[in-house]
Design a protein around this motif. Structure first.
Motif, PDB file in Angstrom:
ATOM      1  N   ASP A   1     -10.104  -3.156   8.441  1.00 49.31           N
ATOM      2  CA  ASP A   1      -8.845  -2.551   8.888  1.00 49.31           C
ATOM      3  C   ASP A   1      -7.763  -3.607   9.062  1.00 49.31           C
ATOM      4  O   ASP A   1      -6.618  -3.409   8.647  1.00 49.31           O
ATOM      5  CB  ASP A   1      -9.073  -1.810  10.205  1.00 49.31           C
ATOM      6  N   ALA A   2      -8.128  -4.753   9.645  1.00 46.24           N
ATOM      7  CA  ALA A   2      -7.149  -5.835   9.838  1.00 46.24           C
ATOM      8  C   ALA A   2      -6.669  -6.391   8.502  1.00 46.24           C
ATOM      9  O   ALA A   2      -5.480  -6.669   8.314  1.00 46.24           O
ATOM     10  CB  ALA A   2      -7.768  -6.945  10.686  1.00 46.24           C
TER      11      ALA A   2
ATOM     12  N   LYS B   1       1.197   3.847  -0.450  1.00 45.83           N
ATOM     13  CA  LYS B   1       0.843   2.540   0.110  1.00 45.83           C
ATOM     14  C   LYS B   1      -0.655   2.453   0.387  1.00 45.83           C
ATOM     15  O   LYS B   1      -1.304   1.455   0.070  1.00 45.83           O
ATOM     16  CB  LYS B   1       1.619   2.288   1.406  1.00 45.83           C
ATOM     17  N   LEU B   2      -1.190   3.497   0.990  1.00 45.75           N
ATOM     18  CA  LEU B   2      -2.623   3.512   1.285  1.00 45.75           C
ATOM     19  C   LEU B   2      -3.447   3.471   0.012  1.00 45.75           C
ATOM     20  O   LEU B   2      -4.474   2.796  -0.066  1.00 45.75           O
ATOM     21  CB  LEU B   2      -2.982   4.763   2.096  1.00 45.75           C
TER      22      LEU B   2
ATOM     23  N   SER C   1      -3.235  -0.166  -1.386  1.00 49.20           N
ATOM     24  CA  SER C   1      -3.946  -1.130  -0.548  1.00 49.20           C
ATOM     25  C   SER C   1      -5.456  -0.927  -0.616  1.00 49.20           C
ATOM     26  O   SER C   1      -6.216  -1.903  -0.636  1.00 49.20           O
ATOM     27  CB  SER C   1      -3.468  -1.033   0.910  1.00 49.20           C
ATOM     28  N   THR C   2      -5.899   0.333  -0.673  1.00 48.01           N
ATOM     29  CA  THR C   2      -7.337   0.604  -0.787  1.00 48.01           C
ATOM     30  C   THR C   2      -7.882   0.068  -2.097  1.00 48.01           C
ATOM     31  O   THR C   2      -8.965  -0.527  -2.140  1.00 48.01           O
ATOM     32  CB  THR C   2      -7.602   2.124  -0.694  1.00 48.01           C
TER      33      THR C   2
ATOM     34  N   HIS D   1       3.992   6.442   2.525  1.00 50.83           N
ATOM     35  CA  HIS D   1       2.747   5.992   3.150  1.00 50.83           C
ATOM     36  C   HIS D   1       1.518   6.321   2.306  1.00 50.83           C
ATOM     37  O   HIS D   1       0.594   5.498   2.190  1.00 50.83           O
ATOM     38  CB  HIS D   1       2.605   6.634   4.535  1.00 50.83           C
TER      39      HIS D   1
ATOM     40  N   LEU E   1      -0.920  -4.050   3.570  1.00 49.41           N
ATOM     41  CA  LEU E   1       0.072  -2.969   3.662  1.00 49.41           C
ATOM     42  C   LEU E   1       1.468  -3.499   3.946  1.00 49.41           C
ATOM     43  O   LEU E   1       2.455  -2.997   3.403  1.00 49.41           O
ATOM     44  CB  LEU E   1      -0.340  -1.980   4.759  1.00 49.41           C
ATOM     45  N   ARG E   2       1.563  -4.524   4.797  1.00 48.83           N
ATOM     46  CA  ARG E   2       2.875  -5.071   5.162  1.00 48.83           C
ATOM     47  C   ARG E   2       3.563  -5.759   3.987  1.00 48.83           C
ATOM     48  O   ARG E   2       4.774  -5.959   4.006  1.00 48.83           O
ATOM     49  CB  ARG E   2       2.727  -6.066   6.322  1.00 48.83           C
TER      50      ARG E   2
ATOM     51  N   GLN F   1      -6.590  -4.781   5.668  1.00 52.96           N
ATOM     52  CA  GLN F   1      -5.750  -3.783   5.002  1.00 52.96           C
ATOM     53  C   GLN F   1      -4.349  -3.758   5.600  1.00 52.96           C
ATOM     54  O   GLN F   1      -3.364  -3.567   4.885  1.00 52.96           O
ATOM     55  CB  GLN F   1      -6.389  -2.406   5.089  1.00 52.96           C
ATOM     56  N   ARG F   2      -4.254  -3.978   6.901  1.00 50.87           N
ATOM     57  CA  ARG F   2      -2.943  -3.997   7.552  1.00 50.87           C
ATOM     58  C   ARG F   2      -2.075  -5.132   7.006  1.00 50.87           C
ATOM     59  O   ARG F   2      -0.871  -4.970   6.812  1.00 50.87           O
ATOM     60  CB  ARG F   2      -3.100  -4.138   9.063  1.00 50.87           C
ATOM     61  N   ILE F   3      -2.697  -6.281   6.768  1.00 46.99           N
ATOM     62  CA  ILE F   3      -1.958  -7.416   6.212  1.00 46.99           C
ATOM     63  C   ILE F   3      -1.416  -7.065   4.835  1.00 46.99           C
ATOM     64  O   ILE F   3      -0.258  -7.326   4.512  1.00 46.99           O
ATOM     65  CB  ILE F   3      -2.867  -8.668   6.132  1.00 46.99           C
TER      66      ILE F   3
END
Length: 380
Positions: free
Chosen positions: A39-40, A57-58, A61-62, A54, A46-47, A42-44
């Motif tokens: 999760d961490a 974006k998901l 990133s996935t 959204h 995503l930014r 993926q957050r990086i």
């Protein structure tokens, strides 16, 4: 203009995240810690993505996490983001505009709408032509570097020799020159590859009497790369032996394990045989990682696709039992290399296979218990 691909998710980032999670959440199960790490990460990512809606974006990133950070295990950078974005539908003006702005920001230039449209078209073509051995992002950088000057952030056409006005002329479309530059970039890179990897000729091969294909090799898929074998330095006690499948099934059935059924049972045993690993070692790892995948778990069938938690977690990398068993086996063999004589094999593998420092103790205890109940006395 900056031309080197910038790191988005680097090995240092990943190391720091894992170290922090291990330190702060060390009491949580390994699959939960892996979920927090994923999760961490993926957050990086995503930014750093273009300003897509959204949902898109998901999706991007996935794909990046699965294909780059997890499967290929390389840092995620601009070129990976760009290529992943090329899979979206650019008939949607919102997606097109977001990527257009992102590329301009990354390269520090202003790119005309029609020129960028040509960049997208050629990028898609290159991304779908692996035989060219060219990265779509590298082609973009080469094109923009040839036609734009960063200090003024203005599109500028370079003069061609022999033109009356010193430039390309008003009637020529920028996309034409874009295509030529991309083609030149592709051919130059391909020529470089060709000189370093000349085709094999009949004279260089044993005389088999069969025709030889001299076309350049197509890049192998991640799965084939994963299946590459390493030198097996496991001690004899961890090498492959035949096990009594009936007793093994009975043992797993007492654990209400889905792995007692097919295709899981035979697939794991066959992977062990192929890599010269004791079959019970692979099952012991599934016991340590997923309690042998009890049938009562609501996600049992998903977990059984990756009961070894290869690439961090079955949630993060949900594949097939065949692929995960091969990856786990190959990883064990690979990590067995270079072990000092005075270090236990499972302890040595632990330092590279799992973040939990007590992983090897759990696997050893389960393996010994399985040997006592499944193997004959002279086989233990």
């Amino acid at each position: 203009m900056r031309t080197a691909a910038a790191g988005v998710l680097t090995p240092t980032d990943i190391h720091k995240i894992r170290h922090y999670v291990q330190h702060k959440y060390g009491d949580l199960p390994s699959d939960r810690r892996a979920e927090i790490v994923a999760d961490a990460m993926q957050r990086i990512v995503l930014r750093q993505l273009p300003a897509f809606p959204h949902e898109q974006k998901l999706s991007v990133s996935t794909e990046l996490m699965r294909s780059i950070a997890v499967r290929k295990q390389v840092p995620v950078d601009e070129k990976h983001i760009f290529e992943a974005c090329l899979r979206l539908d650019y008939r949607d003006p919102q997606l097109f505009h977001a990527l257009h702005e992102w590329v301009e920001q990354r390269l520090g230039v202003t790119i005309e709408h029609e020129a960028f449209k040509g960049i997208i078209e050629e990028g898609v073509h290159i991304a779908n032509s692996p035989h060219l051995q060219v990265e779509a992002w590298d082609a973009v950088v080469g094109t923009v570097a040839g036609y734009y000057r960063a200090p003024e952030r203005m599109a500028e056409v370079i003069a061609l020799p022999g033109s009356r006005d010193g430039g390309l002329g008003n009637k020529t479309k920028p996309s034409t020159y874009l295509f030529l530059t991309l083609a030149l970039s592709a051919s130059t890179l391909f020529y470089g590859w060709w000189t370093l990897h000349p085709p094999t000729t009949r004279a260089e091969l044993p005389q088999t009497g069969h025709p030889v294909d001299i076309t350049p090799p197509v890049p192998q898929s991640p799965t084939i790369a994963i299946e590459q074998k390493y030198k097996n330095e496991l001690p004899s006690e961890l090498r492959y032996v035949e096990v009594n499948k009936e007793r093994l099934v009975q043992y797993l059935a007492r654990k209400s394990s889905l792995l007692a059924e097919e295709p899981y049972l035979s697939t794991i045993v066959n992977a062990a045989k192929e890599h010269d690993i004791h079959p019970l070692l692979l099952f012991a790892i599934t016991g340590q990682e997923q309690a042998f995948v009890p049938k009562t778990h609501k996600d049992a069938k998903k977990i059984a696709n990756n009961p070894f938690n290869v690439f961090h977690s079955w949630k993060e990398f949900n594949t097939t039992i065949s692929e995960s068993a091969k990856i786990a086996s190959n990883t064990i063999v690979h990590k067995s290399q270079g072990r000092p004589d005075d270090v236990d094999a499972l302890t040595w593998i632990n330092t590279k296979y799992a973040e939990d420092v007590n992983w090897s103790k759990g696997v050893r205890a389960i393996l010994d218990a399985m040997k006592r109940q499944i193997m004959l006395v002279n086989e233990r």
